[in-house]
Write a protein that holds these residues in place. Structure first.
Motif, PDB file in Angstrom:
ATOM      1  N   MET A   1       0.728  -0.775  -0.038  1.00 12.23           N
ATOM      2  CA  MET A   1       0.019   0.006   0.408  1.00 12.23           C
ATOM      3  C   MET A   1       0.715   1.470   0.221  1.00 12.23           C
ATOM      4  O   MET A   1       1.383   1.274   0.979  1.00 12.23           O
ATOM      5  CB  MET A   1      -1.242  -0.214   0.974  1.00 12.23           C
ATOM      6  CG  MET A   1      -1.761   0.841   1.191  1.00 12.23           C
ATOM      7  SD  MET A   1      -2.796   1.324   2.452  1.00 12.23           S
ATOM      8  CE  MET A   1      -4.180   2.047   1.617  1.00 12.23           C
TER       9      MET A   1
ATOM     10  N   PHE B   1       0.329   5.273   0.615  1.00 11.66           N
ATOM     11  CA  PHE B   1      -0.029   6.541   1.412  1.00 11.66           C
ATOM     12  C   PHE B   1      -0.301   7.897   0.535  1.00 11.66           C
ATOM     13  O   PHE B   1       0.803   8.224   0.258  1.00 11.66           O
ATOM     14  CB  PHE B   1      -0.207   6.339   2.869  1.00 11.66           C
ATOM     15  CG  PHE B   1      -0.336   5.006   3.417  1.00 11.66           C
ATOM     16  CD1 PHE B   1      -1.997   4.923   4.025  1.00 11.66           C
ATOM     17  CD2 PHE B   1       0.915   4.448   3.368  1.00 11.66           C
ATOM     18  CE1 PHE B   1      -1.542   3.645   4.411  1.00 11.66           C
ATOM     19  CE2 PHE B   1       0.180   3.240   4.627  1.00 11.66           C
ATOM     20  CZ  PHE B   1      -1.433   2.855   4.636  1.00 11.66           C
TER      21      PHE B   1
ATOM     22  N   ASN C   1       3.770   8.191   4.926  1.00 12.08           N
ATOM     23  CA  ASN C   1       4.008   7.714   6.142  1.00 12.08           C
ATOM     24  C   ASN C   1       5.636   6.385   6.426  1.00 12.08           C
ATOM     25  O   ASN C   1       5.822   5.459   6.338  1.00 12.08           O
ATOM     26  CB  ASN C   1       2.765   6.060   5.941  1.00 12.08           C
ATOM     27  CG  ASN C   1       1.894   6.682   6.142  1.00 12.08           C
ATOM     28  OD1 ASN C   1       1.466   8.123   6.111  1.00 12.08           O
ATOM     29  ND2 ASN C   1       0.903   6.164   5.798  1.00 12.08           N
ATOM     30  N   LEU C   2       6.084   7.293   5.766  1.00 13.02           N
ATOM     31  CA  LEU C   2       7.350   6.628   6.517  1.00 13.02           C
ATOM     32  C   LEU C   2       7.874   6.811   7.564  1.00 13.02           C
ATOM     33  O   LEU C   2       7.619   7.468   8.162  1.00 13.02           O
ATOM     34  CB  LEU C   2       8.783   7.590   4.824  1.00 13.02           C
ATOM     35  CG  LEU C   2       8.794   7.050   3.387  1.00 13.02           C
ATOM     36  CD1 LEU C   2       9.621   8.202   2.926  1.00 13.02           C
ATOM     37  CD2 LEU C   2       8.539   6.016   3.286  1.00 13.02           C
ATOM     38  N   PHE C   3       9.072   5.971   7.926  1.00 11.71           N
ATOM     39  CA  PHE C   3       9.590   6.720   8.821  1.00 11.71           C
ATOM     40  C   PHE C   3      10.013   6.489   9.202  1.00 11.71           C
ATOM     41  O   PHE C   3      11.244   6.594   8.694  1.00 11.71           O
ATOM     42  CB  PHE C   3       9.172   5.154   9.821  1.00 11.71           C
ATOM     43  CG  PHE C   3       8.351   3.567   9.530  1.00 11.71           C
ATOM     44  CD1 PHE C   3       7.403   4.368   9.841  1.00 11.71           C
ATOM     45  CD2 PHE C   3       8.538   2.298   9.087  1.00 11.71           C
ATOM     46  CE1 PHE C   3       6.031   2.754   9.718  1.00 11.71           C
ATOM     47  CE2 PHE C   3       8.030   1.238   9.173  1.00 11.71           C
ATOM     48  CZ  PHE C   3       6.394   1.720   8.934  1.00 11.71           C
ATOM     49  N   PRO C   4      10.206   8.673  10.014  1.00 10.60           N
ATOM     50  CA  PRO C   4      11.661   9.427  10.083  1.00 10.60           C
ATOM     51  C   PRO C   4      12.851   8.941  10.753  1.00 10.60           C
ATOM     52  O   PRO C   4      13.522   9.450   9.846  1.00 10.60           O
ATOM     53  CB  PRO C   4      10.189  10.494  10.551  1.00 10.60           C
ATOM     54  CG  PRO C   4       9.718   9.812  11.693  1.00 10.60           C
ATOM     55  CD  PRO C   4       8.833   8.260  10.488  1.00 10.60           C
TER      56      PRO C   4
ATOM     57  N   GLN D   1      10.071  10.679  -1.437  1.00 16.40           N
ATOM     58  CA  GLN D   1      10.009  10.377  -0.588  1.00 16.40           C
ATOM     59  C   GLN D   1       8.506   9.439  -0.932  1.00 16.40           C
ATOM     60  O   GLN D   1       8.834   8.686  -0.475  1.00 16.40           O
ATOM     61  CB  GLN D   1       8.987  11.312   0.661  1.00 16.40           C
ATOM     62  CG  GLN D   1       9.809  11.997   1.058  1.00 16.40           C
ATOM     63  CD  GLN D   1       9.436  13.129   2.979  1.00 16.40           C
ATOM     64  OE1 GLN D   1       8.419  12.260   3.373  1.00 16.40           O
ATOM     65  NE2 GLN D   1       9.869  14.299   2.728  1.00 16.40           N
TER      66      GLN D   1
END
Lengths: 262, 242
Positions: free
Chosen positions: A102, A104, A108-111, A163
């Motif tokens: 999925m 988005f 919703n990447l993990f920073p 991103q």
């Protein structure tokens, strides 16, 4: 839409084995309190098919694709993904999520992880890959979205378009058979929309099954086998991109197209 | 320094040093307990379950409302009886030391504050972080460990540093239950030598040194947790045109 006769009609020697649809939704209902976000939706997506879903905000289009990988639980009807029926059972949910990638609206990447680490996390955990294998896989998919040179950067140091492309690579690292896109370009600055759509179009050519919620009509015309228009929790009209945009049948779709084209 | 020989002074300073070690042990043990308990409680009380919420409200109002000293006394003087009630014969034979009572009391009290911080930080994380992890089929425990809590720690760090400092300053309370900690040692030395100023100032300086070390540690942690947070320097239009 490409016509696909039922398997029983294929009498010829070259008839493929009966193929279940990649996604089957039958009478899917989702309620938020008294509000019915999905009011009985029927939709089948064949393997390899590219489906674009559009509709006004609040029409239920995001809810629909979020039900497919159980980010939202449906309250009624059936959802079958790759032959797995989505029940309340946590095991089937995990099985389905392994097959469905999925992307988005807000990436919703993990920073706190680099682009590469974002891509490596799930394959290492779910597919039992070693660190080296996961890194190789992640680099291959970052290469595919043209970001191999940015692999060691943290998301905050990348542009929105970059991103989102990392997020696409991250989904691809699970090697899913189905990809869901929830308004992948809506949060992007206009000049970055093209690079993201370009990557999605390249993926579409690879034969993966895709369901994409978007209002990018040029993209829909180039990529979609079928366009679906949703309004007030139901599918109002569907058809090939050409007819869908040039000769809409329903008044609601005509009205909607007039709105977004204005 | 009227009638204090060098040998006596050295002896009292050594006792002060031993007391300081006990203070540090007490502090690290109780902070670790508070941290582990607090994170667990912070995560568990996100649940909408009514019983969990009610239990949390009771816990928070008791331990945030009652003075820490009272909790220490309750556990030190009443702990054996409580354990006996819970564990029967076996519990009655457990003697609670001042150190154990102090760790338990400070741990339980400050777990409530840490739980509040952690829960607030979790609620401030974008929902997309959870959804991103779920969509990738990352199992819940690993999602918490690898995705959510590292970000929560960054958000909660300033508050945690506050709790850390408060706890350090609350440790002398346990001396009232008989623990021979830094302040207890200072009090004995001050009484015996009639040099209260000397020993209490020395004690204060040791606490200041602990605080300074804490701040240094907090800065190191912050730098580590903040990785990935700095944005790329924005190119000015003048540079872009050049």
């Amino acid at each position: 839409m490409i016509a696909r006769p039922p398997a029983s009609d294929l009498a010829g020697d070259l008839a493929p084995a009966p193929v279940a649809p990649a996604i089957l939704l039958a009478g899917v209902v989702k309620r938020y309190g008294a509000h019915r976000a999905l009011a009985g939706v029927d939709l089948q997506v064949q393997r390899g098919e590219k489906v674009v879903i559009c509709g006004p905000s609040g029409s239920g289009k995001s809810t629909l694709i979020r039900c497919i990988n159980a980010l939202e639980r449906h309250d009624g009807g059936r959802i079958v993904v790759n032959g797995i029926e989505l029940t309340g059972d946590e095991g089937t949910v995990q099985d389905i999520r392994q097959e469905v990638g999925m992307v988005f609206q807000h990436f919703n990447l993990f920073p706190h992880l680099t682009a590469l680490e974002n891509c490596m996390l799930a394959p290492q955990l779910n597919r039992g890959l070693s660190k080296a294998q996961a890194e190789k896989l992640a680099m291959a998919h970052l290469e595919r979205v043209h970001l191999a040179d940015q692999a060691r950067k943290y998301p905050a140091r990348l542009s929105g378009g970059q991103q989102q492309r990392v997020a696409i690579a991250r989904a691809l690292c699970m090697e899913p058979r189905i990809l869901l896109f929830d308004e992948p370009t809506s949060a992007l600055d206009p000049e970055m929309v093209k690079e993201v759509l370009g990557v999605i179009e390249e993926l579409a050519a690879s034969g993966v099954t895709m369901v994409c919620v978007t209002h990018e009509m040029g993209f829909a015309r180039r990529v979609a086998d079928r366009c679906v228009f949703m309004d007030r929790g139901e599918i109002v009209e569907e058809g090939g991109a050409q007819d869908f945009f040039d000769a809409p049948k329903s008044e609601r779709l005509r009205h909607f197209l007039a709105q977004i084209l204005r | 320094m009227t009638n204090l020989s060098l040998a006596d002074l050295a002896g009292y300073l050594r006792q002060l040093g031993e007391g300081a070690l006990i203070t540090l042990e007490l502090f690290f043990a109780s902070f670790t307990l508070a941290f582990v308990l607090g994170v667990l409680i912070g995560v568990v009380t996100l649940s909408r379950n009514r019983f969990i919420r009610a239990a949390w409200r009771v816990y928070a109002s008791v331990f945030m409302g009652v003075p820490s000293l009272l909790v220490i006394f309750l556990i030190f003087y009443g702990g054996s009886a409580m354990l006996a009630a819970v564990l029967g014969e076996f519990g009655a034979r457990i003697d609670i030391s001042p150190f154990g009572a102090g760790v338990a009391a400070l741990g339980i009290v400050y777990a409530a504050y840490i739980a509040e911080l952690v829960r607030g930080a979790i609620e401030n994380l974008p929902k997309g972080q959870f959804e991103g992890a779920r969509a990738l089929a990352i199992p819940p425990l690993i999602m918490w460990g690898r995705v959510i809590l590292p970000q929560v720690m960054r958000l909660a760090l300033p508050g945690l540093v506050n709790v850390w400092s408060f706890m350090l300053k609350e440790t002398p309370l346990v001396s009232l239950a008989g623990l021979q900690d830094l302040v207890a040692a200072a009090k004995i030395a001050a009484g015996a030598t009639k040099e209260p100023f000397l020993f209490f100032v020395a004690t204060a300086l040791l606490f200041i040194a602990f605080s300074a070390a804490s701040l240094w540690l907090a800065n190191r942690l912050e730098a580590r947790l903040d990785r990935g947070q700095r944005r790329a320097p924005v190119r000015s239009s003048a540079q872009a045109e050049a």
